[in-house]
Scaffold this active site. Structure first.
Site, PDB file in Angstrom:
ATOM      1  N   PRO A  19       1.294  -1.303  -0.422  1.00  0.00           N
ATOM      2  CA  PRO A  19       0.061  -0.047  -0.241  1.00  0.00           C
ATOM      3  C   PRO A  19       0.450   0.797  -0.130  1.00  0.00           C
ATOM      4  O   PRO A  19       1.700   1.293   0.703  1.00  0.00           O
ATOM      5  CB  PRO A  19      -0.325   0.059   0.858  1.00  0.00           C
ATOM      6  CG  PRO A  19      -0.204  -0.828   2.153  1.00  0.00           C
ATOM      7  CD  PRO A  19       0.229  -2.071   0.786  1.00  0.00           C
ATOM      8  N   MET A  20       1.086   2.029  -1.127  1.00  0.00           N
ATOM      9  CA  MET A  20       1.308   3.408  -1.147  1.00  0.00           C
ATOM     10  C   MET A  20       0.714   4.598  -1.371  1.00  0.00           C
ATOM     11  O   MET A  20      -0.177   4.418  -2.403  1.00  0.00           O
ATOM     12  CB  MET A  20       2.533   3.417  -1.820  1.00  0.00           C
ATOM     13  CG  MET A  20       3.852   2.713  -1.404  1.00  0.00           C
ATOM     14  SD  MET A  20       4.492   2.764  -2.839  1.00  0.00           S
ATOM     15  CE  MET A  20       3.625   1.339  -3.282  1.00  0.00           C
ATOM     16  N   ALA A  21       0.379   5.171  -0.055  1.00  0.00           N
ATOM     17  CA  ALA A  21      -0.611   6.727  -0.506  1.00  0.00           C
ATOM     18  C   ALA A  21      -0.315   7.010  -1.548  1.00  0.00           C
ATOM     19  O   ALA A  21       0.966   7.858  -1.889  1.00  0.00           O
ATOM     20  CB  ALA A  21      -0.589   7.819   1.116  1.00  0.00           C
ATOM     21  N   CYS A 109       2.786   2.486  10.170  1.00  0.00           N
ATOM     22  CA  CYS A 109       3.048   4.013   9.509  1.00  0.00           C
ATOM     23  C   CYS A 109       3.982   4.983  10.810  1.00  0.00           C
ATOM     24  O   CYS A 109       3.397   4.895  11.239  1.00  0.00           O
ATOM     25  CB  CYS A 109       1.298   4.876   9.200  1.00  0.00           C
ATOM     26  SG  CYS A 109       1.917   6.503   8.388  1.00  0.00           S
ATOM     27  N   ASN A 218       8.606  -7.405   3.206  1.00  0.00           N
ATOM     28  CA  ASN A 218       8.639  -6.454   2.708  1.00  0.00           C
ATOM     29  C   ASN A 218      10.202  -5.376   3.022  1.00  0.00           C
ATOM     30  O   ASN A 218      10.386  -5.319   4.389  1.00  0.00           O
ATOM     31  CB  ASN A 218       7.384  -5.614   2.915  1.00  0.00           C
ATOM     32  CG  ASN A 218       7.728  -4.078   2.517  1.00  0.00           C
ATOM     33  OD1 ASN A 218       7.297  -2.881   3.138  1.00  0.00           O
ATOM     34  ND2 ASN A 218       7.410  -3.987   1.137  1.00  0.00           N
ATOM     35  N   GLY A 219       9.987  -4.252   2.174  1.00  0.00           N
ATOM     36  CA  GLY A 219      11.645  -3.726   1.866  1.00  0.00           C
ATOM     37  C   GLY A 219      12.808  -3.808   1.204  1.00  0.00           C
ATOM     38  O   GLY A 219      13.176  -4.744   1.432  1.00  0.00           O
ATOM     39  N   ASP A 220      12.512  -3.020   0.700  1.00  0.00           N
ATOM     40  CA  ASP A 220      13.929  -2.767  -0.618  1.00  0.00           C
ATOM     41  C   ASP A 220      14.064  -4.333  -1.924  1.00  0.00           C
ATOM     42  O   ASP A 220      14.879  -4.453  -2.282  1.00  0.00           O
ATOM     43  CB  ASP A 220      15.447  -3.096   0.138  1.00  0.00           C
ATOM     44  CG  ASP A 220      15.634  -2.107   0.876  1.00  0.00           C
ATOM     45  OD1 ASP A 220      14.611  -0.971   0.458  1.00  0.00           O
ATOM     46  OD2 ASP A 220      16.185  -1.568   1.475  1.00  0.00           O
ATOM     47  N   ARG A 243       8.136   0.616  -3.779  1.00  0.00           N
ATOM     48  CA  ARG A 243       8.594   1.479  -4.189  1.00  0.00           C
ATOM     49  C   ARG A 243       8.912   1.212  -5.966  1.00  0.00           C
ATOM     50  O   ARG A 243       9.451   2.115  -7.070  1.00  0.00           O
ATOM     51  CB  ARG A 243      10.085   2.303  -3.769  1.00  0.00           C
ATOM     52  CG  ARG A 243       8.860   3.306  -2.493  1.00  0.00           C
ATOM     53  CD  ARG A 243      10.012   3.926  -1.997  1.00  0.00           C
ATOM     54  NE  ARG A 243      11.175   2.461  -0.961  1.00  0.00           N
ATOM     55  CZ  ARG A 243      11.707   2.991   0.164  1.00  0.00           C
ATOM     56  NH1 ARG A 243      12.578   3.569   0.665  1.00  0.00           N
ATOM     57  NH2 ARG A 243      12.221   1.419   0.329  1.00  0.00           N
TER      58      ARG A 243
HETATM   59  C1  LIG Z   1       4.954   7.181  -0.422  1.00  0.00           C
HETATM   60  C2  LIG Z   1       5.009   6.226   0.055  1.00  0.00           C
HETATM   61  C3  LIG Z   1       3.285   5.839   0.719  1.00  0.00           C
HETATM   62  C4  LIG Z   1       3.792   4.463   1.534  1.00  0.00           C
HETATM   63  N1  LIG Z   1       1.626   4.821   1.608  1.00  0.00           N
HETATM   64  C5  LIG Z   1       1.424   3.318   2.924  1.00  0.00           C
HETATM   65  C6  LIG Z   1       0.165   3.016   3.043  1.00  0.00           C
HETATM   66  O1  LIG Z   1      -0.690   4.171   3.167  1.00  0.00           O
HETATM   67  N2  LIG Z   1       0.414   2.012   3.514  1.00  0.00           N
HETATM   68  C7  LIG Z   1       1.006   1.343   4.638  1.00  0.00           C
HETATM   69  O2  LIG Z   1       1.010   0.163   5.327  1.00  0.00           O
HETATM   70  N3  LIG Z   1       3.056   1.878   4.488  1.00  0.00           N
HETATM   71  C8  LIG Z   1       2.901   2.550   3.177  1.00  0.00           C
HETATM   72  N4  LIG Z   1       4.177   3.041   2.994  1.00  0.00           N
HETATM   73  C9  LIG Z   1       5.139   1.965   3.236  1.00  0.00           C
HETATM   74  C10 LIG Z   1       4.987   0.942   2.083  1.00  0.00           C
HETATM   75  O3  LIG Z   1       3.911  -0.101   2.065  1.00  0.00           O
HETATM   76  C11 LIG Z   1       6.304  -0.449   2.340  1.00  0.00           C
HETATM   77  O4  LIG Z   1       6.440  -0.732   3.639  1.00  0.00           O
HETATM   78  C12 LIG Z   1       7.625   0.952   2.265  1.00  0.00           C
HETATM   79  O5  LIG Z   1       7.761   1.417   1.115  1.00  0.00           O
HETATM   80  C13 LIG Z   1       9.295   0.113   1.728  1.00  0.00           C
HETATM   81  O6  LIG Z   1       8.981  -1.056   1.206  1.00  0.00           O
HETATM   82  P1  LIG Z   1       9.483  -1.094  -0.714  1.00  0.00           P
HETATM   83  O7  LIG Z   1      11.138  -0.958  -0.140  1.00  0.00           O
HETATM   84  O8  LIG Z   1       9.182  -2.409  -1.810  1.00  0.00           O
HETATM   85  O9  LIG Z   1       8.992   0.511  -1.010  1.00  0.00           O
HETATM   86  C14 LIG Z   1       4.153   3.735   1.728  1.00  0.00           C
HETATM   87  C15 LIG Z   1       5.464   4.264   1.383  1.00  0.00           C
HETATM   88  C16 LIG Z   1       5.426   5.100   0.058  1.00  0.00           C
HETATM   89  C17 LIG Z   1       7.363   5.256  -0.224  1.00  0.00           C
END
Ligand SMILES: Cc1cc2nc3c(=O)[nH]c(=O)nc-3n(C[C@H](O)[C@H](O)[C@H](O)COP(=O)(O)O)c2cc1C
Length: 335
Positions: A19-21, A109, A218-220, A243
């Site tokens: 999920p990403m806002a 969050c 999750n992460g990177d 991301r």
């Molecule tokens: C722009 C943005 C918005 C995010 N919004 C949420 C959200 O609404 N809910 C949530 O649980 N995590 C949110 N996250 C966290 C991501 O879900 C994820 O846990 C985090 O980016 C790490 O994963 P990645 O390295 O694959 O990006 C957000 C991350 C980013 C960068």
């Protein structure tokens, strides 16, 4: 082939869009699903705002459509069990949302505005409250036949991460009755800085074993190699990608073979593919909202699609001045 059960929902080869806002709109979620994402939670929505202002006020974030996104999942945040009880009930009674499959609770969050209210990652500091929120949410989810899941982090801070508190929290979550647990390998204090801590995710995966629910890492995760590495080192049941999917829904196809250690799908994505995908996402977005708003809201997403492409810097400036889909097309194809 890997398979997980989220309660009664069966998923093969679980690659999940994080999920990403601002990013995981219905349009983007449906595109990622088409490329192989198993399911895609909405961005976080305030349970209290549903209680105080009703569904309509948050509908643009809550909107789901199983026809185009498959399994649907709404993520809620909050700090009062009663807010969750009300919000989940309201979602399940709403004609437009009642087909939702999964309710996910945000316990990760790190944004100060959210933490200040005791929600998001602040719940890691208050396991009793987190437990009450789950209990109240489970009660309503069971009534309506929905599955409840949680997404969290490896701790609020390093004290949690290394001194057993976060591990206890994970243990509590895993046996609380939720049907899946996703863990981002950073503490809340880290926000998005530093590298995801794969060793701690691995340790927490073992802590979560007693709950016998799917554990998602999750992460990177940004390519086949990092996905493989996450699976090998953590023994996770599935992967969540954030991301690296922004402007790159193709990643889900590229990672398809990762659970079977198959060869990576190395099909390249051309600049033309990227331009066409921008227009597809724009047209899909404009089905749900005014075209001008769709174009404005999709600016960050368009930037992500063209990142690294030839002439990206000047293209960005021109895209930001486009107000309609045909203007975006003109800008994209005049280069
Ligand atoms: C722009 C943005 C918005 C995010 N919004 C949420 C959200 O609404 N809910 C949530 O649980 N995590 C949110 N996250 C966290 C991501 O879900 C994820 O846990 C985090 O980016 C790490 O994963 P990645 O390295 O694959 O990006 C957000 C991350 C980013 C960068």
């Amino acid at each position: 082939m890997a398979q997980i059960d989220i309660g009664k929902i069966k998923i093969k080869d679980p690659l999940i869009l994080a999920p990403m806002a601002g990013t995981t709109t219905l349009a983007f979620r449906s595109i990622c699903h088409e490329f192989g994402s198993s399911y895609q939670p909405t961005e976080l929505v305030s349970a209290r705002s549903i209680l105080y202002s009703g569904i309509d006020k948050s509908l643009c974030y809550l909107m789901i459509d199983k026809k185009i996104e498959g399994i649907s999942c709404i993520q809620l945040f909050g700090s009062d069990p009663k807010d969750f009880e009300f919000a989940i009930g309201a979602i399940c009674e709403d004609e437009r949302l009642k087909d939702v499959d999964i309710i996910d609770i945000n316990m990760g969050c790190p944004v100060p505005k959210v933490i200040k209210t005791g929600a998001g990652s602040a719940l890691m500091k208050d396991p009793e409250l987190a437990k009450s929120i789950i209990k109240a949410s489970l009660h309503v989810c069971e009534q309506y036949g929905k599955e409840l899941t949680v997404k969290t982090r490896i701790g609020f801070d390093d004290d949690d991460r290394y001194n057993g508190k976060a591990e206890d929290f994970i243990r509590m979550l895993s046996s609380s009755g939720i049907k899946l647990l996703a863990v981002h390998g950073r503490t809340a204090k880290q926000m998005y800085h530093g590298q995801a801590d794969i060793e701690t995710i691995a340790r927490f995966r073992i802590a979560a074993e007693e709950g016998r629910i799917p554990f998602i890492a999750n992460g990177d995760i940004k390519d086949f190699q990092s996905a493989r590495n996450m699976l090998d080192k953590t023994g996770a049941d599935g992967l969540m990608i954030g991301r690296a999917a922004q402007g790159n829904p193709w990643i889900f196809k590229q990672l398809q073979g990762v659970f079977e250690n198959k060869e990576e799908d190395k099909e390249t994505v051309s600049f033309e593919d990227r331009k066409n995908m921008i227009i597809r996402e724009l047209e899909l977005t404009a089905k749900y909202k005014d075209e001008n708003i769709a174009v404005r809201e999709m600016r960050p997403s368009m930037m992500a699609y063209i990142k690294g492409c030839p002439g990206a810097a000047s293209l960005k400036v021109r895209i930001c001045s486009a107000l309609t889909i045909s203007e975006v097309k003109e800008v994209l194809w005049e280069t």
